[in-house]
Every structure is written in structure tokens, then in C-alpha cells.
Motif scaffolding. Sequence first.
Motif, PDB file in Angstrom:
ATOM      1  N   ALA A  20      23.000   0.888  16.043  1.00  0.00           N
ATOM      2  CA  ALA A  20      22.565   1.727  14.927  1.00  0.00           C
ATOM      3  C   ALA A  20      23.762   2.276  14.163  1.00  0.00           C
ATOM      4  O   ALA A  20      23.745   2.350  12.927  1.00  0.00           O
ATOM      5  N   GLU A  21      24.814   2.671  14.905  1.00  0.00           N
ATOM      6  CA  GLU A  21      26.013   3.179  14.244  1.00  0.00           C
ATOM      7  C   GLU A  21      26.671   2.087  13.399  1.00  0.00           C
ATOM      8  O   GLU A  21      27.118   2.345  12.267  1.00  0.00           O
ATOM      9  N   ALA A  22      26.730   0.872  13.947  1.00  0.00           N
ATOM     10  CA  ALA A  22      27.299  -0.235  13.166  1.00  0.00           C
ATOM     11  C   ALA A  22      26.457  -0.511  11.920  1.00  0.00           C
ATOM     12  O   ALA A  22      27.001  -0.776  10.836  1.00  0.00           O
ATOM     13  N   ALA A  23      25.122  -0.439  12.065  1.00  0.00           N
ATOM     14  CA  ALA A  23      24.259  -0.651  10.904  1.00  0.00           C
ATOM     15  C   ALA A  23      24.454   0.440   9.868  1.00  0.00           C
ATOM     16  O   ALA A  23      24.478   0.174   8.658  1.00  0.00           O
ATOM     17  N   ARG A  24      24.589   1.704  10.351  1.00  0.00           N
ATOM     18  CA  ARG A  24      24.834   2.793   9.401  1.00  0.00           C
ATOM     19  C   ARG A  24      26.162   2.626   8.682  1.00  0.00           C
ATOM     20  O   ARG A  24      26.257   2.843   7.463  1.00  0.00           O
ATOM     21  N   GLU A  25      27.189   2.249   9.445  1.00  0.00           N
ATOM     22  CA  GLU A  25      28.487   2.039   8.801  1.00  0.00           C
ATOM     23  C   GLU A  25      28.427   0.905   7.792  1.00  0.00           C
ATOM     24  O   GLU A  25      29.020   0.988   6.711  1.00  0.00           O
ATOM     25  N   GLN A  26      27.705  -0.158   8.162  1.00  0.00           N
ATOM     26  CA  GLN A  26      27.576  -1.274   7.221  1.00  0.00           C
ATOM     27  C   GLN A  26      26.810  -0.849   5.978  1.00  0.00           C
ATOM     28  O   GLN A  26      27.190  -1.192   4.852  1.00  0.00           O
ATOM     29  N   ALA A  27      25.713  -0.079   6.190  1.00  0.00           N
ATOM     30  CA  ALA A  27      24.952   0.393   5.032  1.00  0.00           C
ATOM     31  C   ALA A  27      25.775   1.348   4.188  1.00  0.00           C
ATOM     32  O   ALA A  27      25.719   1.316   2.952  1.00  0.00           O
ATOM     33  N   GLN A  28      26.560   2.213   4.865  1.00  0.00           N
ATOM     34  CA  GLN A  28      27.402   3.135   4.110  1.00  0.00           C
ATOM     35  C   GLN A  28      28.471   2.383   3.330  1.00  0.00           C
ATOM     36  O   GLN A  28      28.748   2.704   2.171  1.00  0.00           O
ATOM     37  N   ALA A  29      29.067   1.383   3.993  1.00  0.00           N
ATOM     38  CA  ALA A  29      30.078   0.585   3.277  1.00  0.00           C
ATOM     39  C   ALA A  29      29.455  -0.144   2.092  1.00  0.00           C
ATOM     40  O   ALA A  29      30.051  -0.223   1.006  1.00  0.00           O
ATOM     41  N   GLN A  30      28.247  -0.671   2.304  1.00  0.00           N
ATOM     42  CA  GLN A  30      27.577  -1.339   1.199  1.00  0.00           C
ATOM     43  C   GLN A  30      27.261  -0.354   0.090  1.00  0.00           C
ATOM     44  O   GLN A  30      27.395  -0.662  -1.112  1.00  0.00           O
ATOM     45  N   GLY A  31      26.829   0.873   0.481  1.00  0.00           N
ATOM     46  CA  GLY A  31      26.555   1.879  -0.534  1.00  0.00           C
ATOM     47  C   GLY A  31      27.798   2.269  -1.307  1.00  0.00           C
ATOM     48  O   GLY A  31      27.751   2.474  -2.530  1.00  0.00           O
ATOM     49  N   VAL A  32      28.921   2.406  -0.577  1.00  0.00           N
ATOM     50  CA  VAL A  32      30.177   2.734  -1.266  1.00  0.00           C
ATOM     51  C   VAL A  32      30.585   1.615  -2.211  1.00  0.00           C
ATOM     52  O   VAL A  32      31.027   1.857  -3.338  1.00  0.00           O
ATOM     53  N   ARG A  33      30.410   0.373  -1.751  1.00  0.00           N
ATOM     54  CA  ARG A  33      30.761  -0.749  -2.637  1.00  0.00           C
ATOM     55  C   ARG A  33      29.875  -0.758  -3.882  1.00  0.00           C
ATOM     56  O   ARG A  33      30.358  -0.969  -4.996  1.00  0.00           O
ATOM     57  N   ASN A  34      28.569  -0.505  -3.659  1.00  0.00           N
ATOM     58  CA  ASN A  34      27.683  -0.479  -4.826  1.00  0.00           C
ATOM     59  C   ASN A  34      28.047   0.657  -5.778  1.00  0.00           C
ATOM     60  O   ASN A  34      28.048   0.488  -7.004  1.00  0.00           O
ATOM     61  N   ALA A  35      28.331   1.837  -5.192  1.00  0.00           N
ATOM     62  CA  ALA A  35      28.709   2.962  -6.049  1.00  0.00           C
ATOM     63  C   ALA A  35      30.030   2.696  -6.755  1.00  0.00           C
ATOM     64  O   ALA A  35      30.220   3.071  -7.921  1.00  0.00           O
ATOM     65  N   LEU A  36      30.954   2.048  -6.030  1.00  0.00           N
ATOM     66  CA  LEU A  36      32.235   1.720  -6.639  1.00  0.00           C
ATOM     67  C   LEU A  36      32.051   0.763  -7.810  1.00  0.00           C
ATOM     68  O   LEU A  36      32.630   0.954  -8.888  1.00  0.00           O
ATOM     69  N   LEU A  37      31.226  -0.265  -7.604  1.00  0.00           N
ATOM     70  CA  LEU A  37      30.986  -1.207  -8.701  1.00  0.00           C
ATOM     71  C   LEU A  37      30.300  -0.517  -9.876  1.00  0.00           C
ATOM     72  O   LEU A  37      30.628  -0.777 -11.046  1.00  0.00           O
ATOM     73  N   ALA A  38      29.343   0.372  -9.556  1.00  0.00           N
ATOM     74  CA  ALA A  38      28.667   1.085 -10.638  1.00  0.00           C
ATOM     75  C   ALA A  38      29.638   1.988 -11.388  1.00  0.00           C
ATOM     76  O   ALA A  38      29.618   2.062 -12.627  1.00  0.00           O
ATOM     77  N   ALA A  39      30.509   2.699 -10.627  1.00  0.00           N
ATOM     78  CA  ALA A  39      31.468   3.582 -11.284  1.00  0.00           C
ATOM     79  C   ALA A  39      32.469   2.795 -12.111  1.00  0.00           C
ATOM     80  O   ALA A  39      32.818   3.174 -13.233  1.00  0.00           O
ATOM     81  N   ILE A  40      32.934   1.675 -11.550  1.00  0.00           N
ATOM     82  CA  ILE A  40      33.902   0.866 -12.294  1.00  0.00           C
ATOM     83  C   ILE A  40      33.270   0.305 -13.558  1.00  0.00           C
ATOM     84  O   ILE A  40      33.864   0.336 -14.647  1.00  0.00           O
TER      85      ILE A  40
END
Length: 562
Positions: A267-287
Motif C-alpha cells: 500500500a505504501e508503494a502504491a501511495r508513493e507511486q500515486a503521489q509521484a504520478q500526481g506530482v508529475r501530473n501537477a508538474l506537467l500542468a504547471a509547466i
Amino acid sequence: MEHAAPTLRHAALRWIPALAVWAGAWAALLALDGRVDLANLAMLPVLASALAALWLPALPSLLLTLLAVVGFNWAFVPPRHTFTVDLRQDALLLAVMLVVSLLVAVLVARQRRLAESARHHAAQAELLRRFGEALRDADAPAPQAELLRQALAQQLGTAPLLMVLRDALPPQDDPAAVLLLGEPSADELGGLWHCLRQARAFGPGTGRHSELRQWYLPLRGRQAAFGAAVVRLDALPQADEALRLQAQALCDQAGLSLQRGHAQRAAEAAREQAQAQGVRNALLAAISHDYRTPLATVMGAASSLRDQGERLGPEQRRRLAQTILDEATQLSRLTDNTLQLARLDAPGVQLQLDWESAEEIVGTVLRRVRARDPARRVRAWLAPGLPLLRCDALLLAQLLENLVDNALKYSDAPAPVEVTAQRRGGSLVFAVRDRGPGIAPAWREKVFEVFQRGEPRPASAGGGRARRGAGVGLAVCRAIARAHGGELRLRPRASGGTSFECELPLAPPPPVEEPATPLAAGTAPGSTTPEDAENQGAAPGGVASDGPEPQAGAAAPAGAPR
């Protein structure tokens, strides 16, 4: 043999009080012979039989009771010293005495067995409870396996061999995927893998492979096994079904704990993966959002210079070129902050630490922001005699530059922006202060989160462009501070505005002494000449802060901002 000796000693100790009871009863019989009638004397063997049954097993207790009745007949029933019984009442007395004594001995022995069974089950429940509490505090397979081995050794009297999965079950037998406790033979290792994959026990009493001289017990979770244990029966003082079931209960409890640990890590690995994916999505949106406007501005100014350059005057061309430079600088800073944030969030990041001077770091920042500060609003004040700081100078300069740019962006001219540095206990504190509108209490922690821009504000009254940002600058600043073992905090100022304070721990000074810096003639140590202050952007004598601070060798001028 090691376990047989304590068992024999324990059995011998249980015979001593029982024999003492019978000896006391016969002594009382001999003492009371002739003083009380035969019926009352018969009560003493009955009482002794009941008391001795508290310590003796059922069969020895019954044999001693039978011998006592026979001896009573020989010694006290007339005619004495024979086994003949003349009177019918004496025969009835002996029969009742024998039956009552046997019944009492059987009942007492049965109650003793029940009490021993209850104590045994209570001990088992206590062992399981303590084992469960110990497993709750262990969050990795290695300590959980060691706890299970200790519990099984306490239960069985011998340490078993264990194999525990480190992570998921591999498709093929892989020694690197498991943790082994003990040294199993090749056959035992194969049996452990088979038990792990089948999630079933086998060995004597299990109905599977009863010819073996070992118990193979799986560490079962809800749907699969997460390890296996092997118990060598030759090392056990006794091997019965109850003992195997108790050992299996411990293994199952460990298996459930291992399954919970696997589920938590997944579950922790899934959360980290989801968080990383969320950060990447937010980063792409911000960029995509924050790059679009500067790029459009750059393209518009460049196309104007290309298509209409001959018709534009020198001042217009200069303004367009400056626009291109400003927007390119904005893009460069946005890129640097985003990449720096990604680097600092990566595990095991290594900083380029060295002994640096606070004065040089602040001077570098002032030189960089001077081009973006035509009104010369940025002023610096540094306490005299600051110690060297072990830090990454590039990162720390980026932190201060981000804070200064943020202060210039959110405060209007001619309000000053102050950069200070002073020692506070065992730390060095850098502060960047402005006289802007401040930050609402609800946003004072959220502004440090990535892609949080705070409450939107309109453009300045001068008609400039509306302030913008990607929401990564302050997040980068806090990440830099924490990477140095420090902290970045926001403090509202009493008369309006905001103070960002970066507190960094001071390490023991380096052993090599710093060479003395030549001073200009007539300049006292720790003071700042007006020429140096003008060149570095610092107010002569320093800029006073909201509260009492050490002075930089001279008092603040009368017009210094407060």
C-alpha cells in the motif's frame, strides 16, 4: 536426555509430599490404635488417599489406596495379622473404605488434571498474547522471524529452522527471496520450499508424509503462506498432536503478521507511486500553464523584432529585447526550481558541502538580484563576526534569491526588502523581510507546499503585469533548508509584511584558521564603509529589523526603514 532429567526430578518431587501424607496417616493409625473404634480409624486412610491424590497421578494413587486398605485389614481388622475377616460389618467397612478411597482418589486426580490443563491453556494464551504484542512492534520480516523462532523454542524446547519471504513469492526457488534462520540440510530446504508453496503442514500426525522425522509447518496468512518452519522430532522431549497444533498456532499468527506487513508495504508503494504520478501530473500542468505566457511573450517580441525591426526606434527595440531577456530569465528560474525540487525529493541526495562565508553568499545574491531591482529596494544587514557555515553554497544562494524575488514580487516600491544574517544560539539565521500585504493565517503553511501559489492578488497600482509563479519557489526553499538539517519558517511582521527565516545548524568550525582579510586604512574591524555598502546593496551601518538585533558596527541611519 537434557529434557528427561528435569522431568524425572519434577516427578520425584511430587512423590515426596504424597509419601509424607501416607506416612503421617499410618503414624496416626498406630498412635490411635486401641483408643478409637475401627470405623473411625478407617477414616484416616480415606483422608490420606484424598490428600495424596493432589500430587500423585491416578494410577499410583489407586495402587497406594489399595495397598493401604489391604494393610489396614492386616494390621487392625480382627483377627489381626491375617487377611481373614470374621465379622460381616468389618467386611462391609473394608469394602466401603476401599470404594470411597478409590472414588476420592479418582476424582481428585481428575480435578488435578483439569487444573493442569487449564494452567497449560492459560500459559499458551499468555504466550500467544505476548507473541502478538511483540509482532505488533516488529515491522520487517527479519525481526518477525526471530520473534517466531524464540516463541517456538520456548514452546517446543528446541529451536526450529525458519524460512521467511522477504517480499513476494518468486516463481522459482530463489535463495535471495527468502530469509533463512538456521542451517537446514538440502532435503529440509526442499521441504521448506514445498511447504511454503503448498501452504500445508506435513509430517507425522498431519496425514501427509507421515514417514518423515520432521514437522513442516507453514506460516499461513489468509490466502497463502509467507514462510515455513521445520521442527526436528528427534530433538523434542515429546511429540504429540497438541504440541504440533500449538506450534502451528504460533506459525499462523506470525504468517498473519507477515501478510499485514506485506500489505502495508504494498500500500505504501502504491501511495508513493500515486503521489509521484500526481506530482508529475501537477508538474506537467504547471509547466504547460506557466511556460505558455512567457513563451508567447518571447515569441511575440522576437517576431516583432524580426518583422518590424527596421521601422522600430532604438528605444522600442531595447524594450522588446529586455522583454525577451526578462521572460527567458523567468523561464530559466522556473526550470531551475522545478529540477532542484525533484532532485532534493529523491532519496539519498548528496549535497556539495563546504565551509562558506555568510557574507559571500549574501553578496552573491545581491549581485544577482540587482538587475531585477532597478529601484535598489534590497538592503542587507549582517551581524559582525559570523562563523563559517558548512553548506552547499549554490543551494543556499538559490534559497535566498527565491525569497528575495518573492519579496520583490509581492511588495510594491518603495517599500524595502531586507536580507539579514545573525547567529542565534547554535544556529545561523538568514531572514528575508518585506513590507507587502502579508499572508493570511490559513495559507502560512500551505504556501510551502508544491504548486500552492497562495491567494491571488491583482497587479500593482503602477500598471505592471499581474504577478505569477509556478508555486514551486517556496517549496524548493524549504526543501533546501531541510536538506541542510535546518528549517524555513514564516513569521508575520508587527507593522505589516512577512519575514521568511531560514535557521541552519552550525557545525564545529574547521581546524584551519582563516587568513586575515586586509582592511582599508581607518576602517575598524566589523564595520562597513559607505562605498562597500553602496557596492553590495547594503545600507551603511546595516538595516534595523523589527526587534532587537546585534548591530553591524554602527547605528542605523535616521532614515532606515522600520
